[in-house]
Design an enzyme around this catalytic site. Structure first.
Site, PDB file in Angstrom:
ATOM      1  N   THR A  58      37.000  36.034  44.011  1.00 39.47           N
ATOM      2  CA  THR A  58      36.739  36.605  44.858  1.00 39.47           C
ATOM      3  C   THR A  58      35.266  36.863  45.579  1.00 39.47           C
ATOM      4  OG1 THR A  58      38.685  38.774  44.210  1.00 39.47           O
ATOM      5  CG2 THR A  58      36.945  39.664  45.023  1.00 39.47           C
ATOM      6  N   ASN A 141      49.133  31.509  46.074  1.00 34.85           N
ATOM      7  CA  ASN A 141      49.179  31.499  44.630  1.00 34.85           C
ATOM      8  C   ASN A 141      51.215  32.095  44.470  1.00 34.85           C
ATOM      9  OD1 ASN A 141      47.791  34.378  46.556  1.00 34.85           O
ATOM     10  ND2 ASN A 141      48.593  35.364  45.027  1.00 34.85           N
ATOM     11  N   GLN A 169      44.122  28.056  43.786  1.00 33.65           N
ATOM     12  CA  GLN A 169      45.225  27.879  43.134  1.00 33.65           C
ATOM     13  C   GLN A 169      45.675  26.060  42.892  1.00 33.65           C
ATOM     14  OE1 GLN A 169      47.810  30.371  41.532  1.00 33.65           O
ATOM     15  NE2 GLN A 169      46.383  31.718  42.210  1.00 33.65           N
ATOM     16  N   THR A 227      21.177  36.255  38.753  1.00 31.63           N
ATOM     17  CA  THR A 227      20.967  35.511  37.329  1.00 31.63           C
ATOM     18  C   THR A 227      21.878  34.819  37.182  1.00 31.63           C
ATOM     19  OG1 THR A 227      18.703  37.440  36.769  1.00 31.63           O
ATOM     20  CG2 THR A 227      19.794  35.378  34.912  1.00 31.63           C
ATOM     21  N   CYS A 315      45.911  40.134  41.413  1.00 28.23           N
ATOM     22  CA  CYS A 315      45.898  41.144  41.440  1.00 28.23           C
ATOM     23  C   CYS A 315      45.941  42.872  41.313  1.00 28.23           C
ATOM     24  CB  CYS A 315      44.429  40.190  42.211  1.00 28.23           C
ATOM     25  SG  CYS A 315      43.559  39.407  40.941  1.00 28.23           S
TER      26      CYS A 315
END
Length: 373
Positions: A58, A141, A169, A227, A315
């Site tokens: 995402t 997907n 995918q 990070t 999702c």
């Protein structure tokens, strides 16, 4: 997760070091990150410098879609159009829509054929000097249809337009080659390859510089700040390495299992409709519409038998809406709502398929009775 990915990640969790630090433990962590970058680059036909680590698919999609649009607009304010396939994952779909709602983008949703494929002539007809970005996923997907990415990317390049493809995918099952594809940006996600959740990458071609979405230390080529999660990256790279080594054999095994599953479902439910391209589809994907059923009811009935499936993208699970993918393919809302996706992976076995084969007939019959009551 693959055992090799678990081992690599677990070993790294016990270590110290921020890979951006200059002390010894930081340099040790940096070495792990850079070796992982090299593994991922080699597996997907890219340069190590083209691998930008992210928190997953995402984030990578948002960085590509928004960042490349902003970069194109900065270079030429006349470039306001975004061309995206109508069957994209919501990570791309919603990012593109956000640009329309907030950034003045003129969005054109590229139609697909009945198999869910964007035809090259469709993209060519839509191109023009005002296009800022083209984004078309490598493989869908939901229905598993594989797109002609190299042909689409070539058309975009002819017009000097950046081309992004979400290959989340496809990466585990297909020979995804970044440079060979001609794409400017390509999205990967660790957990789809047998790696950990929460880590992914955006492959960015040399000279392709999206405007950052996250601002901070500029750790990843000054286009992505934050990070770096060294343990997750180590697990991601281990999964990529194993996946690449086994890809051809595993794809053949899954394709055979998938064909068994398709035959079993059709035998038990003769009017079930197989969605997507019967030939050009992901080896582990089988997507059906079951007339007279609600997909949510089927899902819960199968779940009660220990069989996990999906009505669409995980999702967007829990959202009672017909699949935008099936609607774009020409299905009516009732058919779109009465659909299920069965996905096979490295843990799937013939016993799993046999269990589904035994369950699907009675489950569909019960769901149809419930729909009539």
């Amino acid at each position: 997760m693959l055992p090799e990915a678990i081992a690599a990640m677990t070993a790294e969790l016990a270590e110290l070091g921020n890979p951006s630090s200059l002390h010894a433990v930081g340099r040790r962590a940096r070495r792990v990150v850079e070796e992982s970058r090299e593994v991922i680059a080699e597996a997907f036909g890219a340069r190590p410098s083209e691998v930008i680590f992210t928190s997953g698919g995402t984030e990578a999609d948002n960085l590509a879609v928004k960042g490349l649009y902003w970069a194109a607009r900065a270079a030429d304010p006349a470039r306001v159009r975004v061309l995206a396939s109508a069957v994209e994952h919501h990570a791309v779909l919603d990012a593109v829509q956000w640009l329309a709602d907030h950034e003045g983008a003129a969005v054109e949703w590229l139609p697909v054929d009945g198999s869910g494929r964007v035809r090259p002539e469709t993209l060519r007809a839509a191109m023009g000097p005002d296009v800022a970005l083209v984004t078309v996923m490598w493989a869908n997907n939901e229905v598993g249809t594989v797109q002609p990415v190299a042909e689409l990317a070539a058309i975009a390049r002819e017009h000097g337009v950046p081309f992004h493809t979400d290959a989340v995918q496809a990466a585990a099952a297909l020979p995804v080659g970044f440079t060979a594809s001609g794409a400017h940006a390509l999205t990967l996600s660790g957990h789809k390859l047998g790696g950990p959740l929460g880590v992914g990458a955006l492959l960015l071609a040399k000279g392709t510089d999206p405007v950052p979405v996250l601002h901070g230390g500029g750790q990843e080529r000054d286009v992505r700040s934050g990070t770096l999660d060294t343990p997750a990256i180590a697990g991601f790279a281990a999964a990529v390495r194993v996946s690449a080594e086994r890809r051809a054999d595993e794809a053949a095994r899954l394709a055979a299992l998938r064909d068994e599953l398709i035959a079993a479902v059709r035998a038990a439910v003769p009017d079930a409709i197989l969605n997507g391209d019967p030939a050009g589809r992901l080896p582990g994907n089988a997507h059906f519409s079951f007339p007279g059923c609600e997909g949510d009811a089927l899902l819960m009935l199968l779940d009660a038998r220990g069989i996990a499936c999906s009505t669409g993208s995980a999702c967007s699970a829990g959202v009672s809406q017909p699949s935008h993918v099936l609607l774009a393919m020409g299905a009516d809302p009732a058919r779109a709502r009465g659909s299920l996706r069965f996905t096979l992976g490295h843990t799937s076995t013939e016993a799993d398929v046999a269990e589904l084969a035994q369950a699907i007939g009675p489950v569909v019959e019960r769901a149809r009775r419930a729909g009539l009551s």
